[in-house]
Design an enzyme around this catalytic site. Structure first.
Site, short mmCIF file in Angstrom:
data_model
loop_
_atom_site.label_atom_id
_atom_site.label_comp_id
_atom_site.label_asym_id
_atom_site.label_seq_id
_atom_site.Cartn_x
_atom_site.Cartn_y
_atom_site.Cartn_z
N HIS A 182 -16.10 -22.31 35.37
CA HIS A 182 -14.68 -22.17 36.16
C HIS A 182 -15.06 -20.71 36.62
O HIS A 182 -14.72 -20.58 38.01
CB HIS A 182 -13.45 -21.99 35.40
N ARG A 202 -18.86 -31.10 39.49
CA ARG A 202 -20.12 -30.87 38.77
C ARG A 202 -20.99 -32.09 38.71
O ARG A 202 -22.22 -31.91 39.19
CB ARG A 202 -19.57 -30.81 37.15
N LYS A 207 -3.62 -34.67 29.94
CA LYS A 207 -4.20 -33.88 28.89
C LYS A 207 -3.42 -33.29 27.80
O LYS A 207 -2.07 -32.65 28.27
CB LYS A 207 -5.07 -32.90 29.53
N SER A 235 -14.56 -27.72 29.61
CA SER A 235 -13.61 -26.94 28.59
C SER A 235 -13.63 -28.03 27.43
O SER A 235 -13.53 -27.48 26.15
CB SER A 235 -12.26 -27.02 29.04
#
Ligand code: PNS
Length: 169
Positions: free
Chosen positions: A17, A93, A41, A131
């Protein structure tokens, strides 16, 4: 004055990040890192903890003095419209990110036609980083020192270990 918003869960913020935020800060006049709610989430760190950790990392790097951190739990496009940002910046990504990010970019554009999304490719060393990987490795006592900024490493590690221990009881 070109402002971009870099939204995410940042649960917790990773070196990946920070790489995207650093590169955006070099390209735009102002970057707002937006700790936003992702309804899909479960959160591990509170929004206030996540914001404070990003601010701590930024405080150590004078080259990112044009970056601010904010909290928001509403619709992203409402925030973008209210602050007059030119674009959303996100990291992309791998192919696995593409469908989800594409869907969000298209939806945000539909809801707010002037809202553009700019994708940054990650630096090679951060391609695999997320994460959730940090949470998994850290919660089991693995070494996360190369995954997260050093000034918040101990805080992240302690919280993940504590959470893991509480879950195992
Ligand atoms: O880091 P994440 O979890 O991939 O970030 C996703 C996030 C927080 C940017 C996204 O869930 C979001 O924009 N949340 C705000 C609410 C919203 O606008 N949802 C609709 C997105 S199309």
């Amino acid at each position: 004055m070109k402002t971009v918003v870099c939204p995410g869960s940042f649960d917790p913020v990773t070196n990946g990040h920070m790489d995207i935020i650093r590169r955006a800060s070099g390209l735009f006049d102002r970057v707002v890192v937006l700790v936003a709610a992702n309804q899909e989430k479960r959160n591990h760190f509170t929004p206030v903890e996540r914001k404070a950790m990003i601010e701590k990392v930024l405080a150590q790097d004078p080259s990112m003095s044009n970056v601010v951190v904010d909290l928001f739990d509403g619709l992203l496009v409402d925030y973008i419209a209210a602050c007059g940002a030119s674009a959303i910046v996100k990291g992309l990504r791998a192919v696995s990110d593409f469908e989800y990010e594409f869907q969000m970019a298209m939806t945000n554009h539909k809801l707010l036609p002037q809202c553009e999304t700019i994708f940054f490719t990650p630096s090679p060393q951060n391609m695999y980083l997320s994460s959730s990987i940090v949470r998994q490795v850290g919660g089991l006592g693995g070494d996360i020192s190369s995954f997260v900024p050093s000034c918040i490493h101990d805080e992240i590690r302690a919280k993940l270990l504590e959470e893991h221990q509480n879950m195992s009881r």
